[in-house]
Design an enzyme around this catalytic site. Structure first.
Site, short mmCIF file in Angstrom:
data_model
loop_
_atom_site.label_atom_id
_atom_site.label_comp_id
_atom_site.label_asym_id
_atom_site.label_seq_id
_atom_site.Cartn_x
_atom_site.Cartn_y
_atom_site.Cartn_z
N ARG A 64 -32.22 9.83 -28.71
CA ARG A 64 -32.52 11.21 -28.30
C ARG A 64 -33.71 11.68 -29.14
O ARG A 64 -33.58 11.79 -30.35
CB ARG A 64 -31.27 12.07 -28.56
CG ARG A 64 -31.41 13.53 -28.19
CD ARG A 64 -30.13 14.28 -28.58
NE ARG A 64 -30.21 15.67 -28.18
CZ ARG A 64 -30.80 16.61 -28.89
NH1 ARG A 64 -31.37 16.33 -30.04
NH2 ARG A 64 -30.81 17.86 -28.44
N LYS A 86 -35.28 14.83 -38.04
CA LYS A 86 -34.20 15.51 -38.76
C LYS A 86 -34.49 15.65 -40.25
O LYS A 86 -35.29 14.93 -40.82
CB LYS A 86 -32.88 14.78 -38.52
CG LYS A 86 -32.42 15.02 -37.07
CD LYS A 86 -30.95 15.12 -36.91
CE LYS A 86 -30.66 15.68 -35.52
NZ LYS A 86 -29.48 15.08 -34.92
N1 HH2 Z 1 -28.96 16.72 -32.48
C1 HH2 Z 1 -29.30 17.98 -32.17
C2 HH2 Z 1 -28.80 18.61 -31.02
N2 HH2 Z 1 -27.99 17.95 -30.18
N3 HH2 Z 1 -26.84 15.98 -29.59
C3 HH2 Z 1 -26.49 14.73 -29.87
N4 HH2 Z 1 -25.69 14.06 -29.03
N5 HH2 Z 1 -26.94 14.10 -30.99
C4 HH2 Z 1 -27.73 14.70 -31.89
O1 HH2 Z 1 -28.08 14.08 -32.92
C5 HH2 Z 1 -28.13 16.04 -31.63
C6 HH2 Z 1 -27.65 16.67 -30.46
C7 HH2 Z 1 -30.25 18.72 -33.06
O2 HH2 Z 1 -31.56 18.56 -32.59
P1 HH2 Z 1 -32.34 19.63 -31.70
O3 HH2 Z 1 -31.67 19.78 -30.37
O4 HH2 Z 1 -33.76 19.27 -31.65
O5 HH2 Z 1 -32.23 20.96 -32.52
P2 HH2 Z 1 -31.38 22.29 -32.36
O6 HH2 Z 1 -29.93 21.92 -32.42
O7 HH2 Z 1 -31.82 23.14 -33.52
O8 HH2 Z 1 -31.69 22.90 -31.02
#
Ligand code: HH2
Length: 269
Positions: free
Chosen positions: A239, A205
């Site tokens: 995660r 992040k």
């Molecule tokens: N972070 C992201 C997406 N979903 N869900 C939970 N429960 N907790 C988190 O910290 C979280 C999440 C962001 O990460 P990522 O899915 O890699 O990116 P993007 O939202 O750009 O797809």
């Protein structure tokens, strides 16, 4: 929890797994590496991300879910805020809904989760993905997130969701400045009082990038340090994008903390 984003705009893996075959192969690889849960995302939640329709989100997630569900024994979670996406994916074999809006975005979400007796991740976010990084403000971030969880737990329970199906997530990077993210990580053990498993999403992040001064593709060491501390401070689920690397980090951090090493001994016994 291994992340598979079937999107073209996710902040790290956007564009890599848009084709279902690639996403399925990646998810199988993460399971092989030791992931206990696979989290499928069909819509990016990064700051300023474009919202997509229910149809578009389903078109991303469903082919991958269908391709995986009979090939893995680990639970599949779907990262969505839309009740219709939750309903259809739960019907197709997903068993957890990871709702970054903590049941607030779609009024029908809580009843869908309850009806399927599904697991649910309730994540804290200040604002929405479109606005959350504009001017986040807290007087006591840990206290305010605990209070938010208290309130969301009541909403979930009133809707008929079993307490044992609920996981809480402080939402790193969602409406938080660097200092808020660091305070939350330092204060993670405060969430123990709520008696529910805690999930943390720290992987690569922006706040880690600010500390280590590296772009997203070079944040694995910063992520490793944050994951180790989160496990030490009571995180039950991490995660991550990089399962193979982080599994060693989690194992080592858990072995050093009596809370987790005694769990392991109970399992061994
Ligand atoms: N972070 C992201 C997406 N979903 N869900 C939970 N429960 N907790 C988190 O910290 C979280 C999440 C962001 O990460 P990522 O899915 O890699 O990116 P993007 O939202 O750009 O797809």
């Amino acid at each position: 929890m291994g992340v598979v984003n079937i999107t073209d705009d996710s902040f790290y893996d956007g564009g890599r797994y848009v084709e279902p075959e690639r996403a399925i192969a990646h998810a199988l690889e993460l399971v092989e590496q030791g992931a206990d849960i696979i989290d499928l995302g069909g819509e990016s939640t990064r700051p300023g991300a474009r919202s997509i329709s229910e149809q578009e989100e389903l078109a991303h997630v469903i082919p991958v879910l269908k391709g995986l569900v009979h090939r893995v024994s680990v639970p599949i979670s779907v990262d969505t805020t839309k009740s219709r996406v939750a309903e259809i994916t739960l019907d197709c074999g997903a068993s957890i809904i990871n709702d970054v809006s903590a049941l607030r975005q779609d009024p029908a979400m809580a009843s869908v989760v309850a009806r399927f007796d599904a697991g649910v991740v309730l994540m804290h976010m200040q604002g929405s993905p479109q606005t959350m990084q504009q001017s986040p403000h807290y007087s006591n971030v840990v206290g305010e997130v605990v209070h938010f969880f208290d309130e969301r737990l009541q909403v979930a329970l009133r809707a008929g969701i079993a307490r044992t199906n609920i996981v809480l997530d402080p939402g790193f990077g969602f409406g938080k400045l660097l200092s808020h993210n660091l305070d939350l990580l330092n204060g993670l053990s405060a969430f123990e009082a709520l008696n529910r498993p805690v999930l943390v999403g720290l992987s690569r992040k922006a706040f880690i990038g600010k500390v280590v001064e590296r772009p997203v593709e070079h944040r694995e060491w910063g992520t490793a340090a944050a994951v180790a501390l989160a496990v030490d401070r009571g995180a039950h689920i991490v995660r991550v994008h990089d399962v193979a690397m982080m599994i060693d980090v989690v194992k080592m951090a858990a072995a050093l903390n009596p809370r987790w090493s005694s769990c392991e001994q109970e399992h061994d016994a």
